[in-house]
Design an enzyme around this catalytic site. Sequence first.
Site, PDB file in Angstrom:
ATOM      1  N   LYS A  94       0.868  -1.174   0.000  1.00 28.40           N
ATOM      2  CA  LYS A  94       0.000   0.000   0.000  1.00 28.40           C
ATOM      3  C   LYS A  94       0.904   1.222   0.000  1.00 28.40           C
ATOM      4  O   LYS A  94       1.713   1.404   0.913  1.00 28.40           O
ATOM      5  CB  LYS A  94      -0.899   0.001   1.241  1.00 28.40           C
ATOM      6  CG  LYS A  94      -1.849   1.174   1.230  1.00 28.40           C
ATOM      7  CD  LYS A  94      -2.596   1.303   2.534  1.00 28.40           C
ATOM      8  CE  LYS A  94      -3.332   2.632   2.554  1.00 28.40           C
ATOM      9  NZ  LYS A  94      -3.684   3.040   3.906  1.00 28.40           N
ATOM     10  N   GLY A 155      -8.315  10.867  10.810  1.00 30.75           N
ATOM     11  CA  GLY A 155      -8.593  11.363  12.153  1.00 30.75           C
ATOM     12  C   GLY A 155      -9.687  12.410  12.221  1.00 30.75           C
ATOM     13  O   GLY A 155     -10.022  12.888  13.286  1.00 30.75           O
ATOM     14  N   ALA A 181      -9.457   5.636   4.973  1.00 28.62           N
ATOM     15  CA  ALA A 181      -9.323   6.824   5.828  1.00 28.62           C
ATOM     16  C   ALA A 181     -10.598   7.646   5.938  1.00 28.62           C
ATOM     17  O   ALA A 181     -11.172   8.068   4.943  1.00 28.62           O
ATOM     18  CB  ALA A 181      -8.201   7.732   5.350  1.00 28.62           C
ATOM     19  N   GLY A 182     -11.017   7.853   7.135  1.00 33.40           N
ATOM     20  CA  GLY A 182     -12.148   8.748   7.376  1.00 33.40           C
ATOM     21  C   GLY A 182     -13.435   8.026   7.718  1.00 33.40           C
ATOM     22  O   GLY A 182     -14.365   8.624   8.239  1.00 33.40           O
ATOM     23  N   ASN A 203      -9.767   1.439  10.607  1.00 35.50           N
ATOM     24  CA  ASN A 203      -8.951   1.054  11.760  1.00 35.50           C
ATOM     25  C   ASN A 203      -9.430   1.773  13.003  1.00 35.50           C
ATOM     26  O   ASN A 203      -9.978   1.167  13.915  1.00 35.50           O
ATOM     27  CB  ASN A 203      -7.468   1.362  11.490  1.00 35.50           C
ATOM     28  CG  ASN A 203      -6.612   1.073  12.699  1.00 35.50           C
ATOM     29  OD1 ASN A 203      -6.626   1.814  13.669  1.00 35.50           O
ATOM     30  ND2 ASN A 203      -5.889  -0.030  12.669  1.00 35.50           N
ATOM     31  N   THR A 204      -9.248   3.104  13.003  1.00 30.61           N
ATOM     32  CA  THR A 204      -9.564   3.883  14.201  1.00 30.61           C
ATOM     33  C   THR A 204     -10.976   3.625  14.699  1.00 30.61           C
ATOM     34  O   THR A 204     -11.212   3.518  15.903  1.00 30.61           O
ATOM     35  CB  THR A 204      -9.411   5.384  13.900  1.00 30.61           C
ATOM     36  OG1 THR A 204      -8.171   5.571  13.230  1.00 30.61           O
ATOM     37  CG2 THR A 204      -9.412   6.208  15.173  1.00 30.61           C
TER      38      THR A 204
END
Lengths: 253, 388
Positions: A94, A155, A181-182, A203-204
């Site tokens: 990636k 984030g 992401a997001g 992930n987060t």
Amino acid sequence: MNDKLVIGGHEFSSRFILGSGKFDLDLIHAAVEHAGAEIVTLALRRVNSFSGNILEHIPAGVTLLPNTSGARNAGEAVKIAKLAREAGCGEFIKIEVIHDSKYLLPDNYETARACEMLAKEGFIPMPYMYPDLYAARDMVNAGAAAIMPLAAPIGSNQGLATKQFIRILIEEIDLPIIVDAGIGKPSQACEAMEMGAAAIMANTAIATAGNIVEMAKAFRHAIIAGRTAYLAGTGRVLDRASASSPLTGFLQE
Amino acid sequence: MRCSMERIDHMQYLPDMEILEDSDIGERVVKAMQEYDCTRYTAADVKRAIAAEYLTPEDFGALLSPAAEPFLEQMARRATIETQKHFGNSVLLFTPLYISNYCENQCIYCGFNCQNKIKRAKLDEDGIRREMEAIAKTGMEEVLILTGESRKASNVEYIGRACNIAHEYFKNVGIEVYPMNTDEYAYLHECGADYVTVFQETYDSDRYEQLHLAGHKRVFPYRLNAQERALRGGMRGVAFAALLGLSDFRKDAFAVGTHAYLIQRRYPHAEISFSCPRLRPIINNDKINPKDVHERQLLQVMCAYRIFMPFAGLTISTRERAGFRDNVIGMCATKISAGVSTGIGSHTEEEDAGDSQFEISDGRTLDEVIAAIKNRGLQPVLNDYVYI
């Protein structure tokens, strides 16, 4: 139903990919067991940590997707990719090239360059990018195996902030579009899948959930629901009411 | 050891000091600090700042003001959200290693002051290797190399050699040494160092002059531009700090944040981090204390840094007690030191070969700190970095 995700000639049944941001072993196990992840991203910069080699803790049957986080330009991305390959992480890579410490937005230009360099080296490049059609085309031409547009700045918890631009990529690019992401909630993952995204990376959202296992399950269901809806053909949901009397009724046949 | 008493002009560069003609960041920081008036903020300004999605320097000023003190709980909550969004549960670990305590400066608050009668020592290469090996054996993967500020006792080549050795034992090497020129930073980067920490101590140049009586360090603007030279030398990240308690801590904290903000805008790739040291007692002067910067004020500063620049790292020093440190990780701090000794040779010798810079408050080992991090539901991370 034989609905496989195919990346670089490799088939996957799951459309959930675990991102690498907040990485720990409990999270990997939850993602694999309860979210059904078959691909787990791993930042090379963390590979040798955790008192021993983290590769030993990756469950069998899981494909590792090392990323080049830490790279600030194409050359650094190539160096990191090679280190990952030497560490036994395989051919998938990636690409993350980031030159901004505030928003961590990917540098599309350098990413496309890295794509080309890595494809030539025999890697299967999966570029993380800002959803720009021209850049995505460059990455396709450079040998990318999938395109990974960001949904929102890392984030930011903004969900599908770039939705319209990702939609264009889904329409125009003949490679899997993996939303990265997001994504903060299962509903957002579902929305992206419904739109035709090939997979979701998160992930987060799971790592910081009150209950990791339950959130992993929620993502699994959301992704399956979105995918099923997409395959079922949601059709065009018209955003304006249709006129009750046809506007063309005056025409003489 | 040379310990000159000469009171040089603190605003005048010495002949070998590089001047960054094309940068005005230092002047802008000082000007912003001089204009910062912490008394003009109201509760409404503070509430607005806490609620703002992206903060302006003006909002940052509000968070540092006395008007924000009653809102510390709300600030801590917002800070926790930001820390979690940007760093998840991760808490990075490192240990500082002092390799020399010779110093040519006379900073009246510092144990290394060349007039202060302490045991001086400098590790040779074998000593450095032994210490590093001992630290690495504990499992530590990041080291911060520190020296007293003496170009004679610890020249750039000596520090470079220490970086080379550190690179063998650790994945991540930072330096906290005297400010130097761009080419010297580039050299140390080649030797394996990638992060540079320079404490400005205070951004108030008049106060700075009173505190730094002699030595290279007395030259205020040269120190002020150190981070910029480090980045131009190819370093990946830089850390900023004022030693809170030396001067008006609110003004100093405002200057630290403004400094980091302006550097990040000009060098968007730079990794930015903050340290938040408070004054500590030193050998031969146990009266030194952080004055009006109590834990409450310290936490206010830390939360203000976090909310203003949520992506920046924030290191919590062993100057603070364990109970404070354990509670700020996950809230605003993202990095914590462990297994710390500020003396020379402390990791392998029974008795320090050289005395320490200041008294620490938290002497826990790496294992103990790791246990404390896990205990809070957070994740200890020994390395998150690859040297390219």
